[in-house]
Design a protein around this motif. Structure first.
Motif, PDB file in Angstrom:
ATOM      1  N   ALA A 175       0.828  -1.207   0.000  1.00 39.45           N
ATOM      2  CA  ALA A 175       0.000   0.000   0.000  1.00 39.45           C
ATOM      3  C   ALA A 175       0.865   1.260   0.000  1.00 39.45           C
ATOM      4  CB  ALA A 175      -0.932  -0.011   1.207  1.00 39.45           C
ATOM      5  N   VAL A 176       1.929   1.267   0.798  1.00 32.76           N
ATOM      6  CA  VAL A 176       2.807   2.442   0.856  1.00 32.76           C
ATOM      7  C   VAL A 176       3.512   2.651  -0.479  1.00 32.76           C
ATOM      8  CG1 VAL A 176       4.899   3.382   1.925  1.00 32.76           C
ATOM      9  CG2 VAL A 176       3.123   2.351   3.357  1.00 32.76           C
ATOM     10  N   ARG A 177       3.962   1.568  -1.111  1.00 31.45           N
ATOM     11  CA  ARG A 177       4.664   1.697  -2.397  1.00 31.45           C
ATOM     12  C   ARG A 177       3.727   2.097  -3.535  1.00 31.45           C
ATOM     13  NH1 ARG A 177       7.284  -3.239  -0.875  1.00 31.45           N
ATOM     14  NH2 ARG A 177       5.958  -4.373  -2.364  1.00 31.45           N
TER      15      ARG A 177
ATOM     16  N   LEU B 192       1.942   8.410   4.572  1.00 29.44           N
ATOM     17  CA  LEU B 192       1.728   8.537   6.019  1.00 29.44           C
ATOM     18  C   LEU B 192       0.350   8.008   6.422  1.00 29.44           C
ATOM     19  CD1 LEU B 192       3.293  12.031   6.882  1.00 29.44           C
ATOM     20  CD2 LEU B 192       4.140   9.776   7.560  1.00 29.44           C
ATOM     21  N   LYS B 193      -0.654   8.254   5.579  1.00 32.11           N
ATOM     22  CA  LYS B 193      -1.993   7.751   5.865  1.00 32.11           C
ATOM     23  C   LYS B 193      -1.997   6.224   5.926  1.00 32.11           C
ATOM     24  CE  LYS B 193      -5.599   9.440   3.778  1.00 32.11           C
ATOM     25  NZ  LYS B 193      -6.485   9.955   2.698  1.00 32.11           N
ATOM     26  N   HIS B 194      -1.302   5.586   4.982  1.00 33.09           N
ATOM     27  CA  HIS B 194      -1.226   4.124   4.998  1.00 33.09           C
ATOM     28  C   HIS B 194      -0.479   3.629   6.239  1.00 33.09           C
ATOM     29  CE1 HIS B 194      -3.168   3.250   1.269  1.00 33.09           C
ATOM     30  NE2 HIS B 194      -2.299   3.905   0.521  1.00 33.09           N
ATOM     31  N   LEU B 195       0.614   4.301   6.583  1.00 32.47           N
ATOM     32  CA  LEU B 195       1.374   3.888   7.765  1.00 32.47           C
ATOM     33  C   LEU B 195       0.531   4.031   9.026  1.00 32.47           C
ATOM     34  CD1 LEU B 195       4.854   5.439   6.908  1.00 32.47           C
ATOM     35  CD2 LEU B 195       4.300   3.005   7.039  1.00 32.47           C
TER      36      LEU B 195
ATOM     37  N   SER C   3       2.578  10.338  -3.091  1.00 34.50           N
ATOM     38  CA  SER C   3       2.479  11.462  -2.150  1.00 34.50           C
ATOM     39  C   SER C   3       2.932  11.027  -0.756  1.00 34.50           C
ATOM     40  CB  SER C   3       1.039  11.966  -2.098  1.00 34.50           C
ATOM     41  OG  SER C   3       0.808  12.728  -0.941  1.00 34.50           O
ATOM     42  N   TRP C   4       3.797  11.824  -0.132  1.00 38.88           N
ATOM     43  CA  TRP C   4       4.245  11.493   1.224  1.00 38.88           C
ATOM     44  C   TRP C   4       3.072  11.495   2.201  1.00 38.88           C
ATOM     45  CZ3 TRP C   4       3.365  14.783   5.273  1.00 38.88           C
ATOM     46  CH2 TRP C   4       3.050  16.113   4.958  1.00 38.88           C
TER      47      TRP C   4
END
Length: 416
Positions: free
Chosen positions: A158-160, A169-172, A164-165
């Motif tokens: 999902a992060v990859r 961050l939302k995924h993390l 957009s940073w």
């Protein structure tokens, strides 16, 4: 001692989220609980929303939460009375800060419900909540969890998938519950998982010795998924079933594959069992590729309609980047549908030599495999027959239940 001469067990199966129509959690809970009951054991299911569909003889206890992800009332504002409950307040704050608190809050509610009722059961079986509340019970009663696959894989994909940073961050933040799950998982002496691939990956990702795992493959409900030879298959009709907007499930790559071969197959059609997110990534990609006239989303459909869709399909595609087991592949095989699958995660363990395997995240390979089955209908028919035989011989819920009971008794013996 033979199993039939041993006393039946009193089993409590815990599931924080048990949607019977989307994802594998509700499927697992329903079919495993029924198979355990059919072996003569007493099974209670304790679940948060959405609730599973259970068979007669399996008792359900509902632990209500705020259910803020209910698509019919998404992100509703709880009442002051609801928020007066500290666990509800914790859940609301978690969702409001873009997290996913349900595993944590379900475990707290389960602890409160069970702490004075543990004498009713011989064992607790946690279906991947891996919550602090379940951990708090493990010294008082035997507990074994099932981990279907390492959620760290979902998070990393999902992060990859976004640039957009802020979206990263939302995924993390969404996957921040993983820290709890890793800490809790390490405390159990035995863990059930559903494939050799997931045993290896969870062992690596969670830093848990591989010897603690018991590999018990899922079954396929052949009473629900079965061939319908009286219905004519359309060799240019493709079916896919997955959570459409999850990068892990790979629908983006299948859509690119369809666009790539559309010129060679003007009557090619793709049926997606599910509903896309309004104006989400999948809808935008379909529009950009100009293949909207070839794609049909079914929305939520009944089991009977689902089997009919399989019966009409000329092939099923499982484009997932990673699967801990791969129920969609097994269900298609049980219906006699020729399967094209990626090699993501445990899918090769399910498909074996009864389907076409291609690398994950490779639209060209998917397109070539689809073209191959369209061009060679005899090969497609042979694969459908091989897939059906493989499911019947290797993936039954009765076998899964027998092996699960063996794991239960091992944990019960070690707890004494």
């Amino acid at each position: 001692m033979a199993e039939r001469h041993r006393p039946p067990l009193r089993i409590c199966l815990l599931s924080y989220r048990s949607n019977p129509h989307c994802g594998g959690q509700g499927v697992y809970v329903r079919n495993l609980s029924k198979a355990l009951r059919d072996l003569g054991h007493a099974v209670d299911v304790i679940s948060g929303p959405p609730l599973p569909v259970l068979d007669n003889g399996v008792r359900l206890t509902y632990l209500p939460g705020l259910d803020l992800y209910n698509p019919e009332d998404l992100f509703r504002t709880p009442s002051i009375r609801e928020l007066a409950d500290p666990v509800n307040l914790l859940e609301w704050l978690g969702v409001s800060t873009m997290g996913f608190p349900e595993p944590l809050t379900f475990g707290i509610r389960a602890f409160g419900f069970l702490r004075n009722r543990l004498g009713r059961y011989d064992i607790l079986h946690d279906n991947q909540s891996l919550s602090y509340g379940i951990w708090a019970l493990k010294d008082r009663i035997p507990v074994i969890p099932t981990i279907h696959h390492p959620i760290t894989v979902d998070r990393d994909i999902a992060v990859r998938s976004v640039r957009s940073w802020w979206k990263k961050l939302k995924h993390l933040r969404w996957y921040s519950f993983i820290g709890m799950q890793i800490r809790v998982a390490r405390k159990f002496s035995r863990i059930i998982t559903v494939s050799e691939c997931t045993r290896h990956d969870i062992s690596r990702e969670f830093a848990i010795p591989a010897r603690r795992f018991r590999v018990i493959p899922n079954g396929i409900n052949t009473g629900l998924f079965y061939p319908m030879p009286e219905i004519r298959r359309d060799p240019r009709r493709i079916i896919v079933t997955n959570s459409a907007d999850m990068p892990l499930k790979g629908l983006y790559y299948l859509l690119q594959a369809i666009a790539g071969i559309a010129g060679k197959a003007p009557d090619l059609k793709l049926v997606v069992v599910g509903t896309p997110k309004p104006n989400g990534g999948v809808v935008k990609l379909i529009r950009r590729l100009g293949i909207g006239d070839r794609i049909r989303f079914t929305g939520r459909i009944s089991d009977e309609a689902f089997v009919m869709e399989y019966a009409r399909a000329g092939m099923a595609v499982v484009p997932s980047v990673y699967e801990g087991f791969g129920l969609p592949a097994g269900e298609a095989m049980a219906c006699g549908v020729p399967v094209i699958s990626t090699t993501g995660g445990a899918l090769p363990e399910v498909v074996g030599d009864a389907g076409i395997l291609v690398p994950p995240a490779d639209p060209h390979a998917l397109g070539a495999a689809i073209q191959r089955l369209m061009d060679h209908p005899d090969h497609a028919r042979d694969l459908g027959m091989k897939g059906l035989k493989r499911v019947q011989e290797n993936f039954t819920w009765r076998t899964a239940a027998i092996k699960t009971v063996e794991a239960y008794r091992e944990v019960i013996h070690a707890h004494r």
